[in-house]
Design an enzyme around this catalytic site. Structure first.
Site, short mmCIF file in Angstrom:
data_model
loop_
_atom_site.label_atom_id
_atom_site.label_comp_id
_atom_site.label_asym_id
_atom_site.label_seq_id
_atom_site.Cartn_x
_atom_site.Cartn_y
_atom_site.Cartn_z
N ARG A 144 -3.54 -73.20 -68.30
CA ARG A 144 -4.45 -72.67 -69.55
C ARG A 144 -5.01 -73.42 -70.38
NH1 ARG A 144 -4.26 -71.91 -74.60
NH2 ARG A 144 -2.44 -73.27 -74.82
N VAL A 145 -6.25 -73.07 -70.53
CA VAL A 145 -7.01 -73.70 -71.71
C VAL A 145 -7.68 -72.73 -72.58
CG1 VAL A 145 -7.72 -75.87 -70.65
CG2 VAL A 145 -9.23 -73.70 -70.53
N SER A 146 -7.90 -73.14 -74.00
CA SER A 146 -8.05 -72.20 -74.98
C SER A 146 -9.73 -71.51 -75.00
CB SER A 146 -7.96 -72.83 -76.30
OG SER A 146 -6.70 -72.86 -76.35
N THR A 147 -10.72 -72.28 -74.47
CA THR A 147 -12.02 -71.80 -74.57
C THR A 147 -12.58 -71.97 -73.15
OG1 THR A 147 -13.02 -73.65 -74.98
CG2 THR A 147 -11.98 -72.52 -76.96
N GLN B 169 -13.64 -75.48 -72.05
CA GLN B 169 -12.68 -76.51 -71.59
C GLN B 169 -12.38 -76.33 -70.14
OE1 GLN B 169 -9.59 -75.08 -74.14
NE2 GLN B 169 -9.95 -77.14 -75.41
#
Length: 181
Positions: free
Chosen positions: A7-10, A13
């Site tokens: 997972r990445v936040s944006t 990314q």
């Protein structure tokens, strides 16, 4: 089965490094998403948790990829263990779900992730406030300069149609309608 979760936040990314590491760890199926970790209500995470069967193992690179809140982390861990599965974190090998201490360790790691997120938000807010105090303008730049705005308002006051004024400055009708005299 060995599952992976990345997972990445944006959207900006990149997930590639996490996915490569999970593949190298032998993960047969990898769930990934670009969503904030501030809550556990993430589609791919929920799909992963529902897919778990006894003997499965979930791999992630670090704990903050799974959750940014200690209670979310404990709930995820409970779901994993209730399914008879395990959880392994590549960069945090001290987290071992077969140990009685795993709940405490995961809670502390989750708390640290939440604390870190709070510090990031606080630092961002402080930086934004300092920039505003120095006169930095945030948001999109105006389509029309101050001079163009005055000219457009004068044209409207003289009776020219809003559509024509918008066309003259190559902007939308709504841009002209937002100008205030």
């Amino acid at each position: 089965m060995k599952y992976g979760y990345a997972r990445v936040s944006t959207e900006a990314q990149d997930l590639a490094a996490q996915i490569e590491r999970l593949q190298a760890a032998g993960c047969e199926k990898i769930f990934f998403e670009k969503r904030s970790g501030k809550d556990a209500d993430r589609r791919q995470l929920q799909r992963l948790l529902k897919a778990l069967r006894p003997g499965d193992v979930v791999h992630a690179v670090v704990s903050d990829r799974m959750a940014r809140d200690p209670f979310d982390m404990l709930n995820i861990l409970r779901t994993v263990t209730a399914a008879g599965a395990g959880l392994r974190l590549l960069d945090e090998p001290f987290i071992d779900t077969t140990s009685e201490m795993s709940d405490l360790i995961l809670f502390l790691v989750g708390w640290a992730a939440k604390w870190q997120r709070r510090r990031i938000l606080e630092n961002t807010s402080n930086g934004r406030a300092r920039a505003k105090a120095k006169g930095v303008k945030f948001g999109r730049k105006p389509k029309l300069s101050q001079q163009q705005q005055r000219e457009a308002l004068a044209r409207l006051a003289a009776g020219e149609a809003r559509v024509q004024v918008a066309h003259r400055y190559n902007v939308s009708n709504s841009t002209i309608s937002r100008l205030h005299p």
